[in-house]
Structures are given as C-alpha cells and as structure tokens.
Design an enzyme around this catalytic site. Structure first.
Site, short mmCIF file in Angstrom:
data_model
loop_
_atom_site.label_atom_id
_atom_site.label_comp_id
_atom_site.label_asym_id
_atom_site.label_seq_id
_atom_site.Cartn_x
_atom_site.Cartn_y
_atom_site.Cartn_z
N SER A 10 41.75 44.90 26.82
CA SER A 10 40.87 43.83 27.30
C SER A 10 39.43 44.31 27.22
O SER A 10 39.04 45.26 27.91
CB SER A 10 41.19 43.48 28.74
OG SER A 10 40.10 42.73 29.27
N HIS A 35 42.22 41.65 23.38
CA HIS A 35 42.37 40.66 24.47
C HIS A 35 40.98 40.28 24.99
O HIS A 35 40.20 41.14 25.41
CB HIS A 35 43.21 41.26 25.58
CG HIS A 35 43.56 40.31 26.68
ND1 HIS A 35 44.59 39.40 26.60
CD2 HIS A 35 43.02 40.13 27.91
CE1 HIS A 35 44.68 38.71 27.73
NE2 HIS A 35 43.72 39.12 28.54
N ASP A 37 38.95 38.10 27.67
CA ASP A 37 39.06 37.40 28.95
C ASP A 37 37.89 36.45 29.12
O ASP A 37 36.75 36.87 29.31
CB ASP A 37 39.09 38.42 30.09
CG ASP A 37 40.45 39.09 30.21
OD1 ASP A 37 41.45 38.36 30.28
OD2 ASP A 37 40.49 40.33 30.21
N MET A 39 36.16 33.74 31.36
CA MET A 39 36.11 33.28 32.76
C MET A 39 34.92 32.35 32.93
O MET A 39 33.84 32.60 32.40
CB MET A 39 35.94 34.50 33.68
CG MET A 39 37.04 35.55 33.49
SD MET A 39 36.88 36.87 34.68
CE MET A 39 38.24 37.94 34.17
N HIS A 68 42.34 34.78 26.35
CA HIS A 68 42.91 34.37 27.64
C HIS A 68 41.87 33.50 28.34
O HIS A 68 40.85 33.99 28.80
CB HIS A 68 43.23 35.65 28.43
CG HIS A 68 43.70 35.41 29.83
ND1 HIS A 68 43.84 36.43 30.74
CD2 HIS A 68 44.07 34.27 30.48
CE1 HIS A 68 44.27 35.94 31.89
NE2 HIS A 68 44.41 34.63 31.76
N MET A 70 40.52 31.50 31.19
CA MET A 70 40.54 31.24 32.64
C MET A 70 39.43 30.23 32.90
O MET A 70 38.35 30.53 33.43
CB MET A 70 40.33 32.55 33.40
CG MET A 70 41.53 33.48 33.33
SD MET A 70 41.16 35.20 33.71
CE MET A 70 40.67 35.79 32.09
N MET A 139 50.64 37.35 34.75
CA MET A 139 49.53 38.02 35.44
C MET A 139 50.12 38.94 36.51
O MET A 139 50.85 38.50 37.39
CB MET A 139 48.60 37.01 36.11
CG MET A 139 47.74 36.18 35.17
SD MET A 139 46.75 37.10 33.98
CE MET A 139 45.72 38.09 35.07
N GLY A 144 40.47 37.19 37.45
CA GLY A 144 39.06 37.11 37.81
C GLY A 144 38.32 38.42 37.65
O GLY A 144 37.11 38.42 37.40
N PHE A 145 39.03 39.52 37.78
CA PHE A 145 38.36 40.82 37.74
C PHE A 145 39.27 41.87 37.10
O PHE A 145 40.49 41.81 37.27
CB PHE A 145 38.01 41.29 39.16
CG PHE A 145 37.15 40.30 39.88
CD1 PHE A 145 35.77 40.26 39.67
CD2 PHE A 145 37.71 39.38 40.73
CE1 PHE A 145 34.98 39.32 40.31
CE2 PHE A 145 36.92 38.43 41.39
CZ PHE A 145 35.56 38.40 41.17
N GLY A 146 38.65 42.81 36.41
CA GLY A 146 39.37 43.98 35.95
C GLY A 146 39.48 44.99 37.10
O GLY A 146 38.86 44.82 38.15
N GLY A 147 40.28 46.01 36.87
CA GLY A 147 40.31 47.13 37.80
C GLY A 147 41.09 46.91 39.08
O GLY A 147 40.97 47.68 40.03
N ASP A 177 49.51 41.39 32.13
CA ASP A 177 48.05 41.55 32.20
C ASP A 177 47.62 41.83 33.64
O ASP A 177 47.82 40.99 34.52
CB ASP A 177 47.41 40.25 31.70
CG ASP A 177 45.88 40.31 31.62
OD1 ASP A 177 45.30 41.40 31.82
OD2 ASP A 177 45.29 39.24 31.34
N GLY A 178 46.99 43.00 33.82
CA GLY A 178 46.40 43.32 35.12
C GLY A 178 46.95 44.60 35.71
O GLY A 178 48.14 44.68 36.04
N GLY A 179 46.10 45.60 35.81
CA GLY A 179 46.51 46.85 36.45
C GLY A 179 47.55 47.64 35.67
O GLY A 179 48.26 48.47 36.25
N GLY A 199 42.79 46.99 30.43
CA GLY A 199 41.33 47.12 30.40
C GLY A 199 40.95 48.51 30.87
O GLY A 199 40.71 49.43 30.09
C1 DX5 Z 1 41.99 39.64 34.82
C2 DX5 Z 1 42.08 39.77 33.32
C3 DX5 Z 1 42.69 41.05 32.83
C4 DX5 Z 1 42.02 42.28 33.31
C5 DX5 Z 1 42.68 43.53 32.78
O1 DX5 Z 1 41.54 38.38 35.13
O2 DX5 Z 1 42.86 38.73 32.80
O3 DX5 Z 1 42.76 41.02 31.42
O4 DX5 Z 1 40.69 42.30 33.00
O5 DX5 Z 1 41.95 44.60 33.27
P1 DX5 Z 1 42.61 45.82 34.03
O6 DX5 Z 1 43.53 46.47 33.05
O7 DX5 Z 1 41.45 46.65 34.41
O8 DX5 Z 1 43.36 45.26 35.20
ZN ZN Z 2 43.43 38.68 30.59
#
Ligand code: DX5
Ligand code: ZN
Length: 220
Positions: A10, A35, A37, A39, A68, A70, A139, A144-147, A177-179, A199
């Site tokens: 991502s 990927h 994202d 938003m 993706h 959002m 998901m 909404g956020f990475g990390g 996707d996510g974490g 990400g």
């Molecule tokens: C969250 C995104 C993810 C996210 C992945 O809304 O869809 O793609 O950024 O980032 P990490 O791997 O840091 O969770």
């Molecule tokens: Zn994503």
C-alpha cells in the site's frame, strides 16, 4: 491448502514526495500489485489520492494498480480511476445504494471488480453479488489509516469467505488489508487468503529493505 500469496504494498505508507520512484522500487523489489488507498475525508476520516495521482504513476510501473476506493458515493469516480490506469477497483457495499450495479459497472469499464468487507460488515454481504466479483477484500482494520493493529477475528472471516468462494466455484482473489506483517501473514494464507496488502510492514525498513520485507511476507 496454502501457497505463496500475492504481495500488494500500500503506497499509503510510501514517501509521497517520491511516489513515482516508490512504485518503481516496489516493482524491482518483487511486489505483485500496487495497492492504492483512495480516501475521501467523508466515508473515512482521511483524504488521500485522486485519479490524477494514479494517472501520473501509471508510466512508472507495469504492475497492476489495485485501487481500494474508500469513497461515498463511489459511482461517479469509477470511470476516472479506470481511465487513469486502475486495473482492479474495489468498493465497499456501504459506499453507494446499489453495490450490484456498481460492481457491474466496474466490469463494464474493463476492470476487475472487488468487494471490500469492513470488520463490522457481515460475510453475507458477499452472497448476492458473488458472481460479480473478481476479488474479495477483507479489512483486518477499520479503514482510514495505515499502521493499525490486525484484528484477529478477521481470520475467521477469511475462512468463511474462502468457504463461500469455494462453494460457488469462484476463482476470485481473497485479499487481506490492514496490519498485515510477517508475523500474521501465514495465518491469513492458512485461513484462505491469496493476496496480502501491506503498508507499514513493507515501508518501515526504507527502500533498501523493500525486497527483504516483501520476501518476508511471501515466505512467512
Ligand atoms: C486502511 C488501508 C490499508 C492500510 C494498510 O484504510 O486500506 O491499505 O493503509 O496499511 P498497514 O499495512 O500499515 O495497516
Ligand atoms: Zn487498502
């Protein structure tokens, strides 16, 4: 059953001042899809990349752009992202009143259609549209956020979606996707995922470590 998953970094976690170099470096490091994202500051509380950015990145890599969305409402944006060079367009069922129509529209535009299930969205949302999807994205954080930290209950959901896809004879990809990290990638694949978005875990070591980070996810 498990095999080597597709790794989809991502670029939300990349250096936005050097995005073109980042996607080229990811390709060179063995990434499978990019990927993206998107938003809108409304469907999710963050604002990222418009179609002009996807278009600007298109010449910098031959990898598929896995976009993706959002965004709500999402329908007015499908064509612009497709024209910008998106290969896969994934949408949330909550991002418009007629997800069946939205998925059909994505395919009519010549892209692969993805359905995204938030942590609070039931697997049942997939059933009425299962023939219209080329990808299901689970998901494993709230978007909404990475990390953010991986929600463990996502593993049950991956397994449930895998069972539905197999029952339906669907060859759709099952993406998480996510974490996602090297520590939970194996569990995702064992539960039935074949594509992993990452990400933070890809970018945290810097460009010199992209290859090792991608390999760590593939090999986990
Ligand atoms: C969250 C995104 C993810 C996210 C992945 O809304 O869809 O793609 O950024 O980032 P990490 O791997 O840091 O969770
Ligand atoms: Zn994503």
């Amino acid at each position: 059953m498990s095999s080597t998953p597709l790794i989809c970094p991502s670029i939300l976690a990349s250096d936005f001042a050097r995005l073109g170099e980042e996607v080229a470096a990811l390709e060179a490091a063995g990434a499978d899809w990019i990927h993206v994202d998107v938003m809108d500051g409304h469907f999710v509380p963050n604002l990222t990349m418009g179609p002009a950015i996807v278009k600007a990145l298109r010449p910098h890599t031959a990898l598929p752009f896995d976009v993706h969305l959002m965004v709500a409402p999402v329908d007015p944006w499908l064509e612009a992202y497709r024209e910008a060079g998106a290969d896969i367009l994934s949408v949330h069922p909550e991002s418009g009143p007629h997800v069946h129509r939205t998925l059909g529209q994505i395919r009519r535009l010549g892209a692969k259609a993805g359905l995204v299930l938030n942590p609070g969205t039931p697997v049942a949302a997939l059933e009425p549209v299962i023939e219209l999807v080329d990808l299901v994205l689970i998901m494993s954080v709230n978007p909404g956020f990475g990390g953010q930290a991986f929600i463990d209950a996502s593993l049950r959901k991956i397994a449930a979606v895998r069972a539905l896809l197999d029952q339906a004879g669907s060859e759709a990809h099952l993406q998480v996707d996510g974490g996602v990290t090297a520590a939970n990638a194996r569990a995702c694949v064992d539960a039935g995922a074949d594509a992993l978005v990452a990400g933070t875990s890809v970018f945290k070591g810097g460009a010199g470590a992209y290859r090792a980070s991608i390999q760590a996810l593939k090999a986990a």
